[in-house]
Design a protein around this motif. Structure first.
Motif, mmCIF file in Angstrom:
data_model
loop_
_atom_site.group_PDB
_atom_site.id
_atom_site.type_symbol
_atom_site.label_atom_id
_atom_site.label_comp_id
_atom_site.label_asym_id
_atom_site.label_seq_id
_atom_site.Cartn_x
_atom_site.Cartn_y
_atom_site.Cartn_z
ATOM 1 N N ARG A 415 -1.217 -4.052 7.794
ATOM 2 C CA ARG A 415 -2.135 -3.764 8.902
ATOM 3 C C ARG A 415 -2.363 -4.993 9.788
ATOM 4 O O ARG A 415 -3.475 -5.473 9.958
ATOM 5 N N ILE A 424 -0.361 0.542 9.463
ATOM 6 C CA ILE A 424 -0.390 -0.322 8.291
ATOM 7 C C ILE A 424 0.884 -1.152 8.185
ATOM 8 O O ILE A 424 0.893 -2.220 7.559
ATOM 9 N N ASP A 443 -4.696 -3.410 1.346
ATOM 10 C CA ASP A 443 -5.477 -2.883 2.467
ATOM 11 C C ASP A 443 -6.948 -2.867 2.061
ATOM 12 O O ASP A 443 -7.280 -2.797 0.873
ATOM 13 N N PHE A 446 -11.211 0.688 2.461
ATOM 14 C CA PHE A 446 -10.201 1.694 2.167
ATOM 15 C C PHE A 446 -10.696 3.122 2.360
ATOM 16 O O PHE A 446 -10.225 3.823 3.258
ATOM 17 N N ARG A 449 -12.707 3.892 5.773
ATOM 18 C CA ARG A 449 -11.947 4.131 6.999
ATOM 19 C C ARG A 449 -10.781 5.093 6.771
ATOM 20 O O ARG A 449 -9.857 5.149 7.581
ATOM 21 N N ARG A 451 -8.120 5.333 4.735
ATOM 22 C CA ARG A 451 -6.808 4.708 4.833
ATOM 23 C C ARG A 451 -5.848 5.119 3.709
ATOM 24 O O ARG A 451 -4.772 4.520 3.560
ATOM 25 N N ASP A 454 -2.372 6.146 4.922
ATOM 26 C CA ASP A 454 -1.581 5.003 5.384
ATOM 27 C C ASP A 454 -0.872 4.321 4.214
ATOM 28 O O ASP A 454 0.310 3.964 4.311
ATOM 29 N N GLY A 469 -5.486 -0.583 -2.473
ATOM 30 C CA GLY A 469 -6.515 -0.284 -1.487
ATOM 31 C C GLY A 469 -7.883 -0.583 -2.073
ATOM 32 O O GLY A 469 -8.217 -0.082 -3.150
#
Length: 534
Positions: A415, A424, A443, A446, A449, A451, A454, A469
């Protein structure tokens, strides 16, 4: 996988040194300058005086600037012939904007005049001012330009490189499939970025961001290699109604990095190093605040108030940051006498400046701030500073960070797109992690948002990587290959060595007190009890 913990094999020369220009450059093929170009690219606040160099009729040129005289604060405008540009350099320093309006091609301009203008232009931009090149010679702003075609093949010449690492072709027909002549040049200059600018358009470089003015488009290109196809992206004028910044902006440094990266060995490699911290400790936080007691843990691992040498590294695009930082004040209130902030956007400074590097040489603990992680890659990848950061772990120290400061700790950088942060996988920046932990992609923010999808895309593309994550106010403490979770949320581990079923999650989620073996890719018995606040 092979154990390569804290190996320093990143190279300084594999990242651009000049991350951005200090001023604004406008390039347009036509020697006549449409009103919208000056009005849109040179706002009143930064263009109070304009000097025009030209081989055309000076009255004709002056008439093109009449529209600027209607501004609330009209700029001063003068024009001189190109020959008169041999005046002392101090004459040019008083002008905000330098315009070179020319009807000749670069090859038709005497080389001494071209060289003289290059010197003037470079000094002008280095002072943070504006440069407008209007005419067929505009393509000479790039590192290489196409002089002519011989039997359909381009003959190239070296340009001024004011558009760094660019092959610029102007007055192009409309095409989103890439300009074949520019792509031909890129085949011999693979570390360059191609830009094909359509007719009736201008391209503007401000700092490191490219945009287009006029009715046409600009298509950016990097050449294919063994592993990746040609990359193309078209940007248009913001006034055209494009609602996403990616439709009207491009980050030139990202594209330069992608071109460089395609000349290097495949990354991530098919067999990355083991995610093992052989010495020292990593504290990797998902943003949104620290788990209870985590900063206490960091300070203790660094050696305590009497023995620790703490370094805070903010994640900023700005060249200067305030010396007063809350984390430094926090450390001082805890009794730490040796707490230092270091920050630079100058890669040479991060590589060679002994005064800048001195705190890292004795550091026992480093903390990375949050922000946009590509900033940390730009500043430190492949530098002596990065090597010294890794040596903190070799000495048994601790490195921590939250949000961007979490993702940057992996060798693979997730990302890291400079424009927006929705993707990402960021071409050019995937190699940009500082490499304290190999074989993973990290990431943050997590579930907050959303994600998860992703990370699924990332590990589907790179099954050799372990996806991690981390929720907000949640962290993993990594020693050896063991990652222990703390905090209010969960940490999600994505392992494509395991089968994926359509009716089950494609990850393992662990809560505070639970642990995961990053090398063996399996959960292990927990030894950390939850606190009463968790």
């Amino acid at each position: 996988m092979n154990a390569q913990s804290q190996t320093f094999d990143e190279r300084f020369e594999d990242w651009p040194v000049d991350l951005k220009i200090k001023g604004v450059i406008v390039a347009i093929h036509s020697e006549t300058i449409p009103d919208h170009v000056l009005e849109s690219s040179l706002p009143d606040s930064i263009s109070k005086s304009i000097l025009v160099l030209t081989n055309r009729d000076q009255d004709e040129v002056s008439s093109e600037f009449q529209n600027t005289q209607s501004r609330p604060t009209a700029p001063k405008v003068e024009s001189i012939s190109l020959i008169e540009s041999q005046q002392e350099s101090t004459y040019f320093q008083k002008w905000d904007t330098l315009v070179w309006s020319e009807s000749r091609t670069p090859d038709e301009i005497p080389p001494p005049l071209m060289k003289r203008f290059e010197q003037l232009a470079r000094a002008h931009i280095d002072r943070g001012k504006n440069l407008v090149i209007a005419g067929p010679h505009a393509k000479a702003l790039s590192k290489f330009y196409i002089r002519s075609l011989e039997e359909g093949h381009p003959r190239i010449a070296a340009g001024m490189n004011l558009f760094p690492d660019v092959v610029l072709e102007t007055n192009c027909p409309k095409s989103r499939e890439g300009n074949p002549h520019v792509l031909s040049v890129l085949a011999s200059q693979p570390r360059c970025v191609g830009i094909a600018l359509e007719r009736n358009s201008a391209v503007v470089l401000r700092g490191r961001k490219l945009r287009v003015l006029g009715s046409g488009e600009a298509t950016l290109m990097v050449q294919a290699n063994r592993f990746h196809p040609i990359r193309l992206h078209t940007i248009t004028s913001e006034s055209s109604g494009a609602n996403s910044p990616n439709r009207y902006l491009a980050d030139l440094t990202e594209w330069r990095r992608d071109a460089m990266d395609r000349t290097l060995p495949l990354f991530p490699p098919t067999s990355p190093g083991l995610p093992v911290v052989e010495k020292g400790t990593l504290l990797i936080v998902g943003g949104g605040g620290l788990p209870t007691g985590l900063m206490d843990q960091f300070c203790e691992l660094a050696g305590g108030p009497e023995n620790a040498n703490l370094v805070y590294i903010p994640c900023e695009e700005r060249e200067d940051v305030a010396e007063e930082q809350s984390i430094i004040e926090n450390w001082k209130k805890r009794g730490f006498k040796n707490a230092t902030l270091i920050h630079t956007k100058d890669r040479n400074k991060a590589n060679e400046d002994e005064a800048f590097l001195a705190p890292l040489k004795k550091a026992t603990g480093i903390w990375f701030g949050g922000g946009r992680q590509w900033n940390l890659a730009d500043s430190y990848y492949g530098t002596t500073a990065q090597r010294l950061m890794k040596e903190v772990l070799h000495r048994g120290g601790v490195i921590g960070g939250s949000s961007a400061g979490a993702s940057i700790q992996a060798r693979y950088l997730a990302r890291a797109t400079p424009i927006e942060n929705f993707n990402i996988m960021a071409p050019g920046y995937e190699r940009g992690g500082l490499g304290f932990l190999d074989g993973v992609a990290i990431d943050q923010h997590f579930t907050q948002r959303s994600r998860q999808r992703d990370m699924t895309h990332l590990v589907n593309r790179y099954p050799q990587l372990l996806g991690i994550g981390i929720d907000e106010t949640t962290a993993i403490t990594v020693t050896g290959s063991k990652a222990t979770v703390s905090g209010k949320g969960k940490v999600y581990f994505y392992d494509r060595r395991q089968p994926v079923y359509p009716d089950r999650p494609d990850y393992i989620a662990l809560a505070s007190g639970e642990s995961y073996d990053l090398a063996a890719r399996k959960t292990i018995n927990s030894e950390m009890p939850k606190t009463k606040n968790e």
